[in-house]
Design a protein around this motif. Structure first.
Motif, PDB file in Angstrom:
ATOM      1  N   SER A   1      73.773  75.937  86.133  1.00  0.00           N
ATOM      2  CA  SER A   1      72.574  76.651  85.674  1.00  0.00           C
ATOM      3  C   SER A   1      71.857  75.864  84.586  1.00  0.00           C
ATOM      4  O   SER A   1      70.625  75.898  84.489  1.00  0.00           O
ATOM      5  CB  SER A   1      72.957  78.041  85.154  1.00  0.00           C
TER       6      SER A   1
ATOM      7  N   PHE B   1      68.038  75.220  85.264  1.00  0.00           N
ATOM      8  CA  PHE B   1      67.087  75.980  84.455  1.00  0.00           C
ATOM      9  C   PHE B   1      66.872  75.396  83.064  1.00  0.00           C
ATOM     10  O   PHE B   1      66.064  75.908  82.297  1.00  0.00           O
ATOM     11  CB  PHE B   1      67.560  77.432  84.320  1.00  0.00           C
TER      12      PHE B   1
ATOM     13  N   ILE C   1      75.299  77.132  94.376  1.00  0.00           N
ATOM     14  CA  ILE C   1      74.551  76.732  93.187  1.00  0.00           C
ATOM     15  C   ILE C   1      74.792  75.259  92.853  1.00  0.00           C
ATOM     16  O   ILE C   1      73.891  74.564  92.353  1.00  0.00           O
ATOM     17  CB  ILE C   1      74.889  77.641  91.985  1.00  0.00           C
TER      18      ILE C   1
ATOM     19  N   ILE D   1      73.256  79.584  81.335  1.00  0.00           N
ATOM     20  CA  ILE D   1      73.148  81.049  81.415  1.00  0.00           C
ATOM     21  C   ILE D   1      74.548  81.607  81.627  1.00  0.00           C
ATOM     22  O   ILE D   1      75.139  81.454  82.691  1.00  0.00           O
ATOM     23  CB  ILE D   1      72.207  81.466  82.566  1.00  0.00           C
TER      24      ILE D   1
ATOM     25  N   SER E   1      82.147  80.813  80.931  1.00  0.00           N
ATOM     26  CA  SER E   1      80.740  80.463  80.745  1.00  0.00           C
ATOM     27  C   SER E   1      80.348  80.544  79.279  1.00  0.00           C
ATOM     28  O   SER E   1      79.498  79.783  78.802  1.00  0.00           O
ATOM     29  CB  SER E   1      79.854  81.377  81.598  1.00  0.00           C
TER      30      SER E   1
ATOM     31  N   LEU F   1      71.814  85.375  85.563  1.00  0.00           N
ATOM     32  CA  LEU F   1      71.674  84.178  86.391  1.00  0.00           C
ATOM     33  C   LEU F   1      71.194  84.526  87.795  1.00  0.00           C
ATOM     34  O   LEU F   1      70.257  83.901  88.317  1.00  0.00           O
ATOM     35  CB  LEU F   1      73.015  83.449  86.468  1.00  0.00           C
TER      36      LEU F   1
ATOM     37  N   ARG G   1      67.599  85.155  88.257  1.00  0.00           N
ATOM     38  CA  ARG G   1      66.678  84.018  88.129  1.00  0.00           C
ATOM     39  C   ARG G   1      66.393  83.339  89.467  1.00  0.00           C
ATOM     40  O   ARG G   1      65.504  82.500  89.553  1.00  0.00           O
ATOM     41  CB  ARG G   1      67.264  82.994  87.152  1.00  0.00           C
ATOM     42  N   PHE G   2      67.182  83.665  90.485  1.00  0.00           N
ATOM     43  CA  PHE G   2      66.994  82.999  91.771  1.00  0.00           C
ATOM     44  C   PHE G   2      66.032  83.774  92.660  1.00  0.00           C
ATOM     45  O   PHE G   2      66.040  85.003  92.700  1.00  0.00           O
ATOM     46  CB  PHE G   2      68.336  82.842  92.491  1.00  0.00           C
TER      47      PHE G   2
ATOM     48  N   VAL H   1      79.484  77.120  87.589  1.00  0.00           N
ATOM     49  CA  VAL H   1      78.202  77.796  87.836  1.00  0.00           C
ATOM     50  C   VAL H   1      77.329  77.752  86.581  1.00  0.00           C
ATOM     51  O   VAL H   1      76.115  77.516  86.665  1.00  0.00           O
ATOM     52  CB  VAL H   1      78.442  79.245  88.302  1.00  0.00           C
ATOM     53  N   THR H   2      77.929  77.946  85.415  1.00  0.00           N
ATOM     54  CA  THR H   2      77.155  77.886  84.168  1.00  0.00           C
ATOM     55  C   THR H   2      76.630  76.471  83.915  1.00  0.00           C
ATOM     56  O   THR H   2      75.481  76.287  83.486  1.00  0.00           O
ATOM     57  CB  THR H   2      78.008  78.344  82.984  1.00  0.00           C
TER      58      THR H   2
END
Length: 429
Positions: free
Chosen positions: A238, A242, A154, A246, A12, A252, A255-256, A234-235
């Protein structure tokens, strides 16, 4: 050990730094294939002679001089311990914000969570190696499953794999990419540079050379690359959801607005962090510190020393951003450990041709006594290798030496050691 949050943060961090997902995954794969070579080479002696790293390194540095590389490797492991403990503490703090928001708002609650997780690690160390083996058996598979679930969840939120993996590199030229890629690759090697040294601590229990070689060759690149891909995807997702990538999974998940999902993922993160921290960052430095004075420092005491030093190294600063983590911590570690790897491998394969007098590794006045227990040639080679690798920090025109820190240190120290040592050392029969 591959299935852990620092692995996720490696990938990430590369995405946050501007790489595309393909560039990030291939960089990590290449770094792991490179570091697999010294890891397999150093592992051989552990399996053949049944000796751990602090004993093996006596052959090249001397029966007393071995404490120098052992302590250097132990200090790096202490830093890793602190990093993992900080990640675990942050996970507990995030869980607290989900299940008990008022408690999370209490002043200093984040620090309390950090020290709570630190204390859990110390309890596991105090209970001994059997507890560590139990955690190893359940932690990684559980974390892998939860990581895959997080990945699919995600990416679904982001509109599928297509938009996620369509993210392009932010580098506008080849030279711009290379300037980022070279230290990043060194950081990938630096990630495993500690275990590449102390792998005999583990392979001395292997059933055969084939068992340890196949196990590492199949386990390290595959597991590392798979989990890194999860971090990459996943990054990238994100960034779509967003508006910014992140790189920290704890941030991360916070943030959900899905308490159940976040709680399950954070529990998995906590377990995996505890699992990896104790196995990778406590076992070896505990042996290293115990080796300094076995009569006074036991394995348990060595583990407590590791925990205290880990706090003193201020892991919250090492994880302040991806640049500090990859280009500061990982590359800096590699500058210290690459030279040791070069000397060890040169000594075992080129100087001694894989023949060790094991009894002399455990006594004074043997063939590994050198000068009062120290091998001056190894010390000189180590000092010069580290100095050359680190000089790039002080001289901007030589920055490339630091960017290649592990490789430079490995070649310089290994080459000097080979040049100074007799090519064949007579063995006592």
């Amino acid at each position: 050990m591959s299935v852990c949050i620092p692995t996720y943060m490696l990938a990430s961090g590369l995405i946050a730094g501007g790489m595309s997902w393909v560039q990030a995954v291939l960089t990590i794969l290449l770094g792991n294939l490179i570091v697999l070579v010294p890891m397999l080479l150093n592992a051989h002696a552990g399996t053949r002679y049944g000796i751990p790293f602090p004993v093996l390194v006596r052959a090249s540095f001397g029966v007393r001089g071995a404490n120098v590389p052992a302590v250097l490797r132990g200090l790096v492991a202490c830093g890793w311990f602190g990093i993992q403990a900080w990640i675990g503490g942050q996970a507990i703090f995030s869980m607290l914000r989900i299940v008990w928001p008022s408690a999370a708002s209490f002043p200093g609650s984040g620090w309390i969570c950090f020290f709570l997780f630190w204390a859990i690690n110390m309890v596991v160390v105090w209970r001994g190696i059997e507890t560590i083996k139990f955690l190893e058996g359940i932690g990684a598979p559980f974390m892998l499953v939860v990581g895959l679930l997080l990945l699919f969840w995600i990416t679904h939120k982001a509109g599928g794999f297509g938009p996620v993996l369509h993210t392009q590199s932010k580098f506008h030229s080849t030279s711009e990419f290379v300037r980022f890629f070279i230290p990043a690759l060194t950081g990938m090697v630096g990630f495993w540079s500690t275990v590449a040294l102390n792998i005999p601590d583990f392979t001395r229990y292997a059933k055969s050379q084939r068992a340890q070689m196949v196990g590492q060759a199949m386990g390290l690149p595959t597991a590392m690359t798979l989990y890194a891909f999860i971090g990459v995807a996943v990054t990238s997702a994100s960034a779509l959801i967003f508006g910014e990538p992140i790189w920290d999974p704890v941030v991360l998940l916070g943030r959900f607005n899905q308490p159940v999902v976040a709680l399950i993922a954070l529990v998995a993160l906590l377990l995996a962090t505890l699992n990896t921290n104790v196995a990778a960052n406590v076992v070896s430095p505990s042996n290293d510190f115990s080796n300094l004075r076995p009569s006074l420092i036991s394995f348990r005491t060595g583990g407590l020393i590791t925990g205290v030093v880990g706090i003193l190294m201020m892991p919250w600063k090492l994880l302040s951003d991806f640049s500090s983590y990859i280009f500061g911590w990982l590359v800096g570690c590699s500058a210290l450990l690459g030279p040791i790897a070069g000397i060890m491998i040169c000594d075992y394969y080129l100087v001694r041709q894989r023949e060790l007098q094991v009894g002399d590794l455990y006594r004074r006045q043997g063939i590994y006594e050198y000068r009062h227990g120290f091998n001056p040639k190894a010390m000189i080679a180590l000092a010069i290798g580290v100095a050359v690798a680190l000089i790039g920090l002080a001289v901007p025109a030589l920055r490339w030496l630091y960017d290649y820190a592990w490789f430079i240190g490995f070649l310089v120290s290994g080459g000097l050691y080979f040049a100074m040592m007799p090519k064949q050392v007579p063995l006592l029969k």
